[in-house]
Scaffold this active site. Structure first.
Site, PDB file in Angstrom:
ATOM      1  CE  LYS A 187      37.703   0.690  -4.002  1.00  0.00           C
ATOM      2  NZ  LYS A 187      38.635   0.520  -5.167  1.00  0.00           N
ATOM      3  CD  GLU A 226      26.330   9.504 -11.142  1.00  0.00           C
ATOM      4  OE1 GLU A 226      25.885  10.477 -10.512  1.00  0.00           O
ATOM      5  OE2 GLU A 226      27.364   9.554 -11.834  1.00  0.00           O
ATOM      6  CB  CYS A 269      28.783   6.149 -17.941  1.00  0.00           C
ATOM      7  SG  CYS A 269      28.804   7.890 -17.517  1.00  0.00           S
ATOM      8  CD  GLU A 305      29.019   0.162 -19.777  1.00  0.00           C
ATOM      9  OE1 GLU A 305      29.222  -0.569 -18.795  1.00  0.00           O
ATOM     10  OE2 GLU A 305      28.856   1.396 -19.675  1.00  0.00           O
TER      11      GLU A 305
END
Ligand code: NAD
Length: 509
Positions: free
Chosen positions: A195, A270, A304, A403
């Protein structure tokens, strides 16, 4: 990294040609070896960050579509699992060849769909092909285990694929990241339902086609497009799916765990990062400046592993920040298909709004905006922001803890090793850390003190595929890379055989 060949006009003309096929009927799924429009009639727009215009329409998979994909993966599993490692190796190498053959199409479509600059995306397909080759070559040994002899029994371990797996990926570098998951899953003998992120769905369809044309049997890889909270959730809840490999935000990661709990799914997460780059006064300043700028402003800062917190020793702080600021002010922001562009537009209006909101938060919290700090107005309606540097921040500020996932760097001074380690660890995340010093003892001490799954010393992020990739704390659970990937996609089985010499307990004798 030098600029790729070509110019904006020719690249744009080629990209338009490649995008043409997505116009017209809404983009559906890819199930059991074929494109499928599925049962759902829910449709969403896919918008290009370059000009805020709709590229195409996409069908958001419903319960029936997810069920069709999951059961196709379940049906294909026994035969795929039964193939030898050598057979799987040959097929996966053919996938790598096919990716290389379509690398220009993949790069141009990815740039228009994500806003990532061609400078970085032109190599992304090659990196994806490398993922397939690397895991292809490991397919024959994937089941290997250990011999564990006991006194009167021989134990040996072997691994077998866990079954059909869900792979759910984000929008930042979607093609490369999906191959990072799909390649080891297939090498292990698992079947897949992928997906992709709803904000960047296009190259997942290219990958599904490429794999099928290269000989991956029908049903071994399936693709369902759709909105995360609905299609993604249904997939993580489906009983035929044995495990979910997820890349995305930390808060989505915890949802993935809870959604998979009733069916006891294994999860690999992750997640996000707020990674420190720590520069000591004895560092090689020129190399450190290059790495600092590269690791936050490349890939639009939507990365990331980006070093979004710059920790500089006080004695060096002013000089170093001035050097970085000079470079940030000169970064070339522009159309992703312009070979000179270093920073492209952010993925989506909602993400642009999020990043812009941090400019106000920084001001309110008392950080200094040394460079940037606003939308790139001249490039409207594209979702461009000015590369930004916040200086004199403290680790208590939101811009130092959360973040942001954009071309935004927060600089914080520190006095000594102890303070550097304390600040470095003062966030919920623990994905990567970068340490710059000429003192190898200090590098080692810091590397051991910092809570991060991956630490680079005197280097930007340099990947070597056998090494473990993953984060601590809110940055994730589990590791990818080399044999670590097989630990996730496979079950370890112990087989214990008697020499026939031990005493078997007698009952009722
Ligand atoms: P996201 O969590 O919003 O979405 C990721 C994927 O999850 C998408 O496909 C989305 O549709 C799906 N999803 C959303 N809600 C879901 C749910 N309830 N159930 C199942 N699926 C669901 O993340 P994003 O905004 O697409 O990506 C950016 C994030 O990804 C950043 O936090 C970044 O740090 C992280 N990331 C991490 C790594 C890593 O290796 N650690 C790599 C790249 C990106």
């Amino acid at each position: 990294m030098s600029a790729p060949a070509g110019n904006l006009e020719t690249n744009l003309a080629k990209a338009k040609g490649f995008l043409e096929r997505f116009r017209g009927a809404p983009l559906g799924h890819f199930i059991a070896g074929r494109a499928a429009s599925g049962a759902s009639r829910e449709i969403f727009d896919n918008v290009s960050p370059v000009d805020a215009r709709v590229i195409n329409h996409v069908i958001s998979g419903d319960e029936q579509d997810v069920h069709a994909a999951a059961t196709a993966a379940e049906a294909a599993f026994p035969a795929w699992r039964a193939q030898t490692g050598d057979e799987r190796r040959a097929i996966l190498h053919r996938v790598a060849n096919a990716i290389e053959a379509r690398r220009e199409e993949i790069a141009l479509v990815e740039c228009m769909d994500t806003g990532q600059a061609l400078r970085f995306m032109s190599g992304a397909a090659l990196r994806a092909a490398e993922n397939f080759r690397f895991f292809a070559d490991r397919a024959p040994g994937a089941a290997d285990g250990l011999a564990l002899p006991a006194a009167q029994h021989m134990n040996y371990t072997t691994r077998q694929p866990i079954g059909p797996v869900a792979i759910i990926t984000p929008w930042n570098t979607p093609f490369m990241l999906s191959t990072w998951k799909i390649a080891p899953a297939l090498a292990a003998g698992c079947t897949v339902v992928h997906k992709p992120a709803e904000w960047s769905p296009l190259t997942a369809t290219l990958l599904a086609e490429i794999m099928t044309e290269a000989g991956v049997p029908a049903g071994v890889v399936n693709l369902v497009n759709g909105i995360g909270e609905r299609t993604g959730r249904l997939l993580t809840e489906h009983p035929a799916i044995r495990a979910t490999a997820f890349i995305g935000e930390s808060r989505t990661g915890s949802l993935i765990m809870s959604q998979g709990a009733p069916t006891l799914k294994r999860v690999h997460l992750e997640l996000g990062g707020k990674n420190p780059v720590i520069v000591f006064e004895d560092a090689d300043i020129d190399r450190a400046v290059d790495a600092v700028v590269f690791m936050i402003y490349s890939l639009n800062g939507e990365r990331c592993t980006s070093s979004s917190r710059l920790l500089v020793q006080s004695s060096l702080y002013e000089r170093f920040i001035d050097r970085v600021a000079e470079r940030v002010a000169r970064l070339k922001v522009g159309h992703p298909l312009d070979p000179a562009t270093e920073v492209g537009p952010l993925i989506h209006q909602r993400h642009l709004d999020k990043v812009l909101s941090y400019f106000k938060i920084a001001r309110d919290d008392g950080a200094q905006i040394k460079v940037g700090g606003a939308r790139a107005e001249g490039l409207k309606p594209g979702f461009y922001v000015q590369p930004t540097l916040f200086a004199n921040a403290q680790s208590t500020m939101r811009v130092a803890r959360e973040e942001i996932f954009g071309p935004v760097l927060t600089a914080i001074p520190f006095s000594d090793e102890a303070e550097a380690a304390r600040i470095a660890n003062d966030t919920p995340y623990g994905l990567t850390a970068y340490i710059w010093t000429a003192d190898s003892g200090r590098a080692l001490r810091m590397a051991h003190k910092v809570d991060a799954g991956m630490v680079w010393v005197n280097s930007e992020n340099n990947r070597y595929l056998p090494t473990p990739f993953g984060g601590m704390k809110a940055s994730g659970i589990g590791r990818d890379g080399g044999d670590y990937s097989f630990d996730f996609y496979m079950e370890t089985k112990n087989i214990c055989m008697a020499f026939g010499t031990h005493r078997v307990p007698k009952l009722g004798a």
